[in-house]
Motif scaffolding. Structure first.
Motif, PDB file in Angstrom:
ATOM      1  N   ALA A 168       0.975  -1.390   0.206  1.00 51.17           N
ATOM      2  CA  ALA A 168      -0.077   0.519   0.021  1.00 51.17           C
ATOM      3  C   ALA A 168       1.057   0.654   0.297  1.00 51.17           C
ATOM      4  O   ALA A 168       1.676   0.915   0.824  1.00 51.17           O
ATOM      5  CB  ALA A 168      -0.450   0.409   1.259  1.00 51.17           C
ATOM      6  N   VAL A 169       0.465   2.378  -0.906  1.00 57.59           N
ATOM      7  CA  VAL A 169       1.243   3.206  -0.826  1.00 57.59           C
ATOM      8  C   VAL A 169       0.222   4.419  -0.363  1.00 57.59           C
ATOM      9  O   VAL A 169      -0.725   4.754  -1.147  1.00 57.59           O
ATOM     10  CB  VAL A 169       1.790   3.415  -2.233  1.00 57.59           C
ATOM     11  CG1 VAL A 169       3.160   4.472  -2.331  1.00 57.59           C
ATOM     12  CG2 VAL A 169       2.223   2.465  -2.593  1.00 57.59           C
ATOM     13  N   ALA A 170       0.655   5.842  -0.440  1.00 52.65           N
ATOM     14  CA  ALA A 170       0.325   7.015   0.669  1.00 52.65           C
ATOM     15  C   ALA A 170       0.316   7.851  -0.558  1.00 52.65           C
ATOM     16  O   ALA A 170       0.963   7.626  -1.666  1.00 52.65           O
ATOM     17  CB  ALA A 170       0.899   7.342   2.071  1.00 52.65           C
ATOM     18  N   HIS A 171      -0.884   8.618  -0.854  1.00 54.46           N
ATOM     19  CA  HIS A 171      -1.034   9.318  -2.154  1.00 54.46           C
ATOM     20  C   HIS A 171      -1.763  10.830  -1.077  1.00 54.46           C
ATOM     21  O   HIS A 171      -2.443  11.226   0.022  1.00 54.46           O
ATOM     22  CB  HIS A 171      -2.184   9.208  -2.798  1.00 54.46           C
ATOM     23  CG  HIS A 171      -2.115   9.720  -3.753  1.00 54.46           C
ATOM     24  ND1 HIS A 171      -3.131  10.952  -4.615  1.00 54.46           N
ATOM     25  CD2 HIS A 171      -1.374   9.729  -5.104  1.00 54.46           C
ATOM     26  CE1 HIS A 171      -2.431  11.330  -5.196  1.00 54.46           C
ATOM     27  NE2 HIS A 171      -1.651  11.027  -6.070  1.00 54.46           N
ATOM     28  N   ASP A 172      -0.957  12.141  -1.250  1.00 56.68           N
ATOM     29  CA  ASP A 172      -1.675  13.171  -0.558  1.00 56.68           C
ATOM     30  C   ASP A 172      -3.179  14.147  -1.502  1.00 56.68           C
ATOM     31  O   ASP A 172      -3.093  14.995  -0.890  1.00 56.68           O
ATOM     32  CB  ASP A 172      -0.729  13.907  -0.397  1.00 56.68           C
ATOM     33  CG  ASP A 172       0.433  14.548  -1.789  1.00 56.68           C
ATOM     34  OD1 ASP A 172      -0.474  14.421  -1.898  1.00 56.68           O
ATOM     35  OD2 ASP A 172       1.220  15.579  -1.922  1.00 56.68           O
ATOM     36  N   GLY A 173      -3.336  13.275  -2.263  1.00 57.16           N
ATOM     37  CA  GLY A 173      -4.794  13.978  -2.740  1.00 57.16           C
ATOM     38  C   GLY A 173      -3.746  14.802  -4.139  1.00 57.16           C
ATOM     39  O   GLY A 173      -4.402  14.782  -5.068  1.00 57.16           O
ATOM     40  N   GLU A 174      -3.129  14.713  -4.446  1.00 58.73           N
ATOM     41  CA  GLU A 174      -2.237  15.877  -5.249  1.00 58.73           C
ATOM     42  C   GLU A 174      -1.240  14.235  -5.965  1.00 58.73           C
ATOM     43  O   GLU A 174      -1.020  14.178  -7.217  1.00 58.73           O
ATOM     44  CB  GLU A 174      -1.589  16.563  -5.685  1.00 58.73           C
ATOM     45  CG  GLU A 174      -2.291  17.872  -5.276  1.00 58.73           C
ATOM     46  CD  GLU A 174      -1.452  19.116  -5.145  1.00 58.73           C
ATOM     47  OE1 GLU A 174      -0.526  19.303  -5.759  1.00 58.73           O
ATOM     48  OE2 GLU A 174      -2.433  19.871  -4.752  1.00 58.73           O
ATOM     49  N   ARG A 175      -0.188  13.506  -5.656  1.00 60.28           N
ATOM     50  CA  ARG A 175       0.831  12.484  -5.426  1.00 60.28           C
ATOM     51  C   ARG A 175       0.349  11.957  -4.532  1.00 60.28           C
ATOM     52  O   ARG A 175       0.679  11.868  -3.557  1.00 60.28           O
ATOM     53  CB  ARG A 175       1.817  13.724  -6.122  1.00 60.28           C
ATOM     54  CG  ARG A 175       2.836  14.588  -4.867  1.00 60.28           C
ATOM     55  CD  ARG A 175       3.392  15.152  -5.631  1.00 60.28           C
ATOM     56  NE  ARG A 175       2.782  15.967  -6.520  1.00 60.28           N
ATOM     57  CZ  ARG A 175       2.971  16.762  -5.861  1.00 60.28           C
ATOM     58  NH1 ARG A 175       3.601  17.248  -4.272  1.00 60.28           N
ATOM     59  NH2 ARG A 175       2.988  18.286  -6.385  1.00 60.28           N
ATOM     60  N   LEU A 176       1.978  10.626  -5.612  1.00 62.47           N
ATOM     61  CA  LEU A 176       2.102   9.352  -5.035  1.00 62.47           C
ATOM     62  C   LEU A 176       3.058   9.818  -4.186  1.00 62.47           C
ATOM     63  O   LEU A 176       4.182  10.518  -4.278  1.00 62.47           O
ATOM     64  CB  LEU A 176       2.497   8.146  -5.771  1.00 62.47           C
ATOM     65  CG  LEU A 176       2.107   6.885  -5.344  1.00 62.47           C
ATOM     66  CD1 LEU A 176       0.393   7.052  -5.053  1.00 62.47           C
ATOM     67  CD2 LEU A 176       2.668   5.642  -6.678  1.00 62.47           C
ATOM     68  N   GLN A 177       2.887   9.154  -3.032  1.00 64.72           N
ATOM     69  CA  GLN A 177       4.233   9.290  -1.881  1.00 64.72           C
ATOM     70  C   GLN A 177       5.109   8.069  -1.940  1.00 64.72           C
ATOM     71  O   GLN A 177       4.481   8.182  -0.829  1.00 64.72           O
ATOM     72  CB  GLN A 177       3.515  10.048  -0.581  1.00 64.72           C
ATOM     73  CG  GLN A 177       3.013  11.250  -0.397  1.00 64.72           C
ATOM     74  CD  GLN A 177       4.191  12.235  -0.665  1.00 64.72           C
ATOM     75  OE1 GLN A 177       4.904  12.397  -0.168  1.00 64.72           O
ATOM     76  NE2 GLN A 177       3.661  13.867  -0.957  1.00 64.72           N
ATOM     77  N   PRO A 178       5.656   8.166  -2.570  1.00 66.10           N
ATOM     78  CA  PRO A 178       5.790   6.836  -2.955  1.00 66.10           C
ATOM     79  C   PRO A 178       7.513   6.234  -1.743  1.00 66.10           C
ATOM     80  O   PRO A 178       7.536   4.908  -1.579  1.00 66.10           O
ATOM     81  CB  PRO A 178       6.533   6.364  -4.013  1.00 66.10           C
ATOM     82  CG  PRO A 178       7.085   7.548  -4.814  1.00 66.10           C
ATOM     83  CD  PRO A 178       6.069   8.345  -4.061  1.00 66.10           C
ATOM     84  N   VAL A 179       8.080   6.836  -1.114  1.00 67.68           N
ATOM     85  CA  VAL A 179       8.220   6.625   0.291  1.00 67.68           C
ATOM     86  C   VAL A 179       7.847   6.371   1.256  1.00 67.68           C
ATOM     87  O   VAL A 179       8.650   6.267   2.308  1.00 67.68           O
ATOM     88  CB  VAL A 179      10.280   7.033   0.136  1.00 67.68           C
ATOM     89  CG1 VAL A 179      11.248   6.723  -0.805  1.00 67.68           C
ATOM     90  CG2 VAL A 179       9.911   8.700   0.292  1.00 67.68           C
TER      91      VAL A 179
END
Ligand SMILES: Nc1nc2c(ncn2[C@@H]2O[C@H](COP(=O)(O)OP(=O)(O)OP(=O)(O)O)[C@@H](O)[C@H]2O)c(=O)[nH]1
Ligand SMILES: [Mg+2]
Length: 198
Positions: A124-135
């Motif tokens: 599972a990868v976080a996304h801030d609403g604008e972009r993926l937060q791959p780390v």
């Protein structure tokens, strides 16, 4: 429930070139090193913590957690930190977070874990609403052989590797600041100044 199954690996192994080559974990934000902020946010969420670093070993060790160095030297990027973390952690799930995001959400592990369970995903990868937060990602330990092969082939692109697996993207609508990432002295100065006014 989630807590027992997840180890957090804090990625602090980068060169910090945009920060003038400084070890970003030790750069201070609101009177405390950034690594201390990250620990404060993440510790209550997981059963164990590992710090992945490529310098300042004794200083990181003084925080009381195991410190692991990248499996291969030469700064191959965050995926090398993930490989190293997957090799050392004994839990089924490993939460990766960077050392330069001091305001991480306190329900990060829980939300990522619920998402992998619900979707039967491997990561599972976080996304801030604008972009993926791959780390900022939760990975299952079974992904290790695939990541080993990927890096052995000389590949480094994190999102490309993610896309080969059952991945779920988890939106966080908590506002941008939870994933605020401080990469330059200017960014740090701006945020600190804003903080003083508030
Ligand atoms: N283990 C490990 N982590 C890395 C490596 N390169 C970057 N990271 C980590 O990946 C995360 C995101 O990287 P950046 O924010 O670009 O950090 P950085 O590479 O130190 O910074 P710049 O040199 O300015 O790009 C941070 O937590 C870094 O510590 C690496 O070669 N090994
Ligand atoms: Mg960064």
């Amino acid at each position: 429930m989630t807590k027992q199954m997840v180890t957090a690996v804090i990625l602090a192994g980068g060169q910090g070139q945009r920060m003038g080559g400084k070890d970003k974990g030790w750069v201070e934000f609101r009177d405390k090193p950034m690594i201390s902020h990250v620990l404060q946010q993440v510790k209550p969420q997981v059963s164990g913590i590992i710090i992945n670093a490529n310098r300042s070993f004794e200083r990181y060790q003084s925080l009381g957690y195991p410190v692991i160095e990248d499996s291969a030297s030469g700064f191959h990027g965050p995926l090398m930190g993930m490989l190293t973390g997957l090799r050392h952690a004994s839990s089924d799930w490993i939460l990766f977070v960077p050392c330069d995001t001091p305001l991480l959400p306190t329900d990060l592990a829980d939300r990522l874990y619920q998402a992998v369970r619900k979707n039967n995903a491997d990561l599972a990868v976080a996304h801030d609403g604008e972009r993926l937060q791959p780390v900022i990602a939760l990975l299952h330990k079974s992904l290790l052989p695939s990541l080993e092969a990927w890096l052995e082939e000389g590949k480094r692109k994190i999102d490309r590797w993610f896309m080969q697996h059952k991945m779920v993207v988890v939106p966080f609508d908590d506002g941008e600041s939870v994933f605020m990432n401080l990469n330059t002295p200017e960014e740090l100065k701006e945020v600190e100044a804003g903080y003083c006014v508030v």
